[in-house]
Design an enzyme around this catalytic site. Structure first.
Site, PDB file in Angstrom:
ATOM      1  N   LYS A 126       0.924   4.800   7.285  1.00  0.00           N
ATOM      2  CA  LYS A 126       0.904   5.375   5.811  1.00  0.00           C
ATOM      3  C   LYS A 126       0.746   7.006   6.018  1.00  0.00           C
ATOM      4  O   LYS A 126       1.606   7.372   7.154  1.00  0.00           O
ATOM      5  CB  LYS A 126      -1.279   5.099   6.434  1.00  0.00           C
ATOM      6  CG  LYS A 126      -2.360   4.098   5.782  1.00  0.00           C
ATOM      7  CD  LYS A 126      -2.121   3.576   4.285  1.00  0.00           C
ATOM      8  CE  LYS A 126      -2.815   1.885   4.826  1.00  0.00           C
ATOM      9  NZ  LYS A 126      -1.820   1.209   4.748  1.00  0.00           N
TER      10      LYS A 126
ATOM     11  N   SER B  48       1.034  -1.196  -0.273  1.00  0.00           N
ATOM     12  CA  SER B  48      -0.263  -0.049   0.066  1.00  0.00           C
ATOM     13  C   SER B  48       0.419   1.178   0.657  1.00  0.00           C
ATOM     14  O   SER B  48      -0.352   2.137  -0.405  1.00  0.00           O
ATOM     15  CB  SER B  48      -0.772   0.324   1.421  1.00  0.00           C
ATOM     16  OG  SER B  48      -0.134  -0.280   2.379  1.00  0.00           O
TER      17      SER B  48
END
Length: 142
Positions: A97, A60
């Site tokens: 993230k 990701s």
């Protein structure tokens, strides 16, 4: 995931630091001038008592050069700011993230195949550290 803090090692490793930069575009003549030596531990880990290492699983964050198997140096003493890459505990699981605070708070992947994770006051989220360094060993196969 349990976090363990290690005591700083009294040993240092000093490696040569060359004055010239290496070109990632067109080749340039190499120079053999050593500017100084660099202690990688001191340079990469300014807060040893609050820094830990995590290995990444998944893709990701691939567009931020964080790929499956990368090692992350994470500093728990740093206050996360807009745009930082952070490790967060979300609903009992950990994730890495990019933190976006405007226009709305969210944890953003760096891969268009994944959606941002909106953050709200009701959400059980805790920033556990800021990623300060990514260690990735290039493949020697191919």
């Amino acid at each position: 995931m349990a976090l363990y803090h290690l005591s700083p090692s009294p040993h240092t490793v000093r490696l040569p630091l060359y004055l010239e930069r290496v070109s990632a575009g067109f080749p340039s003549p190499a120079a053999d001038y050593i500017d100084n030596a660099i202690d990688l531990v001191k340079h990469l880990i300014p807060h040893p008592s609050s820094t830990y290492v995590l290995r990444v699983s998944g893709d990701s964050m691939r567009d931020a050069a964080i790929v499956n198997g990368s090692l992350l140096l994470v500093d728990a003493s740093l206050r996360a700011r807009h745009g930082d890459i952070v490790v967060a505990r979300l609903r009992g699981d950990f994730t890495v993230k990019r933190l976006r605070l405007v226009p709305t708070p969210q944890l953003c992947p760096e891969n268009p195949a994944y959606a941002p994770i909106p953050l709200s006051d009701e959400e059980d989220v805790h920033i556990v550290g800021v990623v300060t360094t990514v260690i990735h060993t290039p493949s020697r196969n191919g």
